[in-house]
Design a protein around this motif. Structure first.
Motif, short mmCIF file in Angstrom:
data_model
loop_
_atom_site.label_atom_id
_atom_site.label_comp_id
_atom_site.label_asym_id
_atom_site.label_seq_id
_atom_site.Cartn_x
_atom_site.Cartn_y
_atom_site.Cartn_z
N LYS A 101 0.73 -1.11 0.17
CA LYS A 101 0.03 -0.10 -0.11
C LYS A 101 0.86 1.45 0.00
O LYS A 101 0.38 2.44 0.28
N GLY A 102 2.10 1.06 -0.54
CA GLY A 102 2.98 2.16 -0.45
C GLY A 102 2.43 3.23 -1.04
O GLY A 102 2.91 4.61 -0.95
N HIS A 103 1.93 3.21 -2.19
CA HIS A 103 1.37 4.10 -3.25
C HIS A 103 0.52 4.99 -2.52
O HIS A 103 0.37 6.28 -2.86
N GLN A 104 -0.24 4.74 -1.28
CA GLN A 104 -1.06 5.47 -0.82
C GLN A 104 -0.43 6.69 0.06
O GLN A 104 -1.14 7.54 0.37
N TRP A 105 0.84 6.45 0.54
CA TRP A 105 1.47 7.48 1.42
C TRP A 105 3.07 8.16 0.82
O TRP A 105 3.38 8.79 1.31
N GLN A 106 3.43 7.55 -0.38
CA GLN A 106 4.77 7.59 -0.86
C GLN A 106 4.89 8.96 -1.32
O GLN A 106 6.06 9.62 -1.52
N GLY A 109 3.85 15.06 -0.52
CA GLY A 109 2.79 15.86 0.11
C GLY A 109 2.23 15.07 1.22
O GLY A 109 1.83 15.49 2.38
N ARG A 110 1.83 13.72 1.10
CA ARG A 110 1.24 12.85 1.86
C ARG A 110 2.21 12.37 3.03
O ARG A 110 1.89 12.40 4.25
N ARG A 111 3.50 12.35 2.71
CA ARG A 111 4.55 12.02 3.87
C ARG A 111 4.50 13.40 4.73
O ARG A 111 4.85 13.16 5.83
N LEU A 112 4.47 14.59 4.10
CA LEU A 112 4.42 15.56 4.98
C LEU A 112 3.30 15.95 5.77
O LEU A 112 3.40 16.43 7.08
N ALA A 113 2.20 15.56 5.28
CA ALA A 113 0.69 15.40 6.05
C ALA A 113 1.13 14.63 7.37
O ALA A 113 0.57 14.72 8.35
N MET A 114 1.70 13.46 6.95
CA MET A 114 1.69 12.35 8.04
C MET A 114 2.49 12.87 9.18
O MET A 114 2.26 12.71 10.39
N GLY A 115 3.64 13.56 9.00
CA GLY A 115 4.45 14.26 9.82
C GLY A 115 3.74 15.25 10.73
O GLY A 115 4.02 15.31 12.00
N GLU A 222 8.92 5.10 11.59
CA GLU A 222 10.14 5.57 11.05
C GLU A 222 10.88 4.80 10.24
O GLU A 222 11.61 4.91 9.36
N SER A 223 11.06 3.37 10.81
CA SER A 223 11.83 2.22 9.90
C SER A 223 11.38 2.04 8.51
O SER A 223 12.20 2.01 7.72
N MET A 224 10.00 2.28 8.55
CA MET A 224 9.38 2.04 7.23
C MET A 224 9.88 3.49 6.30
O MET A 224 10.07 3.25 5.19
N LEU A 225 9.90 4.59 6.78
CA LEU A 225 10.21 5.83 5.97
C LEU A 225 11.44 5.88 5.69
O LEU A 225 11.87 6.14 4.54
N LYS A 226 12.32 5.23 6.42
CA LYS A 226 13.71 5.47 6.19
C LYS A 226 14.09 4.24 5.28
O LYS A 226 15.16 4.50 4.13
#
Length: 273
Positions: A101-106, A109-115, A222-226
């Motif tokens: 499901k990576g396409h939903q957050w990658q 802008g979506r990663r910034l919103a996640m932050g 965080e591990s997923m993002l890294k």
């Protein structure tokens, strides 16, 4: 590397302890905002922003938002914690379905919103717990440390079943159980120390179990993002220790969720003492 880790820890630990337990009110809010904004600086990189000017602007925007929340009283309000709870449910879905499901957050802008729903409610939770009494801020910090220590030793001794091999191959279910045993013992000790009584003690044990699992999720996120960004550390701001997010990833999940459950469940037991 070990020497550098020791030097960094020698000055960092006293600064953090003085800031968290020696400051109150606006000074405490400013100190924790500084910590969170350092994490925000690192998050912009994890989100895929490489230009320093853009990263500075985004961090400045986050600082402005926190300033508005402080003067509006939202830094001590419960609604940001509910936003965090919903956000962490979404994070759980993404972590457990990585990379499918990576396409939903990658998207950047979506990663910034996640932050935003990871970092801002963490700051709010810090302020709420400090206002509620330093003992509960101390408890959630000890909870995260106990969970890490219990997971480390149990995972090394008995770890066989991988928790999330595509996100963090080193973590095991046995480690999670070890962390939960450690935090359960901690919660029992705190319930007796306060004391909370039978109902309050049971509530604290149940809350501790939820927050312990949430803290694991913070680490996994965080591990997923890294992993997606293909970096080992969130930054090198803390020589020998990586970045600020590497040190507070579990807290970003544990602090707001514990603060929410404290306000909704535990506070009445404490006030009844």
């Amino acid at each position: 590397m070990l020497r550098q880790r020791i030097i960094t820890a020698a000055w960092l630990a006293p600064v953090v302890l003085i800031g968290l337990f020696g400051l109150q009110g606006g000074a405490f809010a400013l100190f924790t905002a500084f910590m969170v904004l350092l994490g925000a600086w690192e998050w912009t990189n994890l989100a895929g922003i490489s230009r320093q000017s853009q990263r500075i602007q985004l961090v400045a925007g986050a600082a402005f938002l926190m300033l508005i929340m402080w003067f509006a009283g939202a830094a001590l309000a419960v609604w940001p914690l509910w936003c965090a709870a919903l956000g962490w449910l979404l994070n759980l879905y993404w972590v457990t379905h990585y990379p499918d499901k990576g396409h939903q957050w990658q998207a950047t802008g979506r990663r910034l919103a996640m932050g935003l729903w990871v970092l801002i409610p963490c700051w709010v939770g810090f302020n709420i717990l400090r206002e509620s009494g330093a003992v509960w801020l101390l408890f959630v910090l000890l909870l995260v440390w106990a969970a890490d220590i219990g997971a480390y030793f149990a995972g090394r001794q008995w770890g066989k079943r991988k928790l999330a091999p595509r996100v963090s191959p080193g973590k095991s279910w046995e480690g999670v159980i070890g962390g939960m045993v450690a935090t359960t013992l901690l919660s029992i000790a705190f319930a007796l120390w306060q004391p909370l009584g039978l109902a309050g003690g049971i509530a604290l044990v149940l809350i501790t179990s939820v927050v312990t699992l949430t803290s694991v999720l913070g680490d996994l996120l965080e591990s997923m993002l890294k992993r997606y960004r293909d970096v080992k550390d969130s930054s090198q701001l803390l020589p020998g220790h990586g970045g600020v997010l590497d040190r507070i990833d579990s807290l970003t999940a544990a602090i707001p969720i514990f603060a929410l459950l404290y306000l909704q469940v535990l506070q009445a037991q404490v006030l009844a003492l």
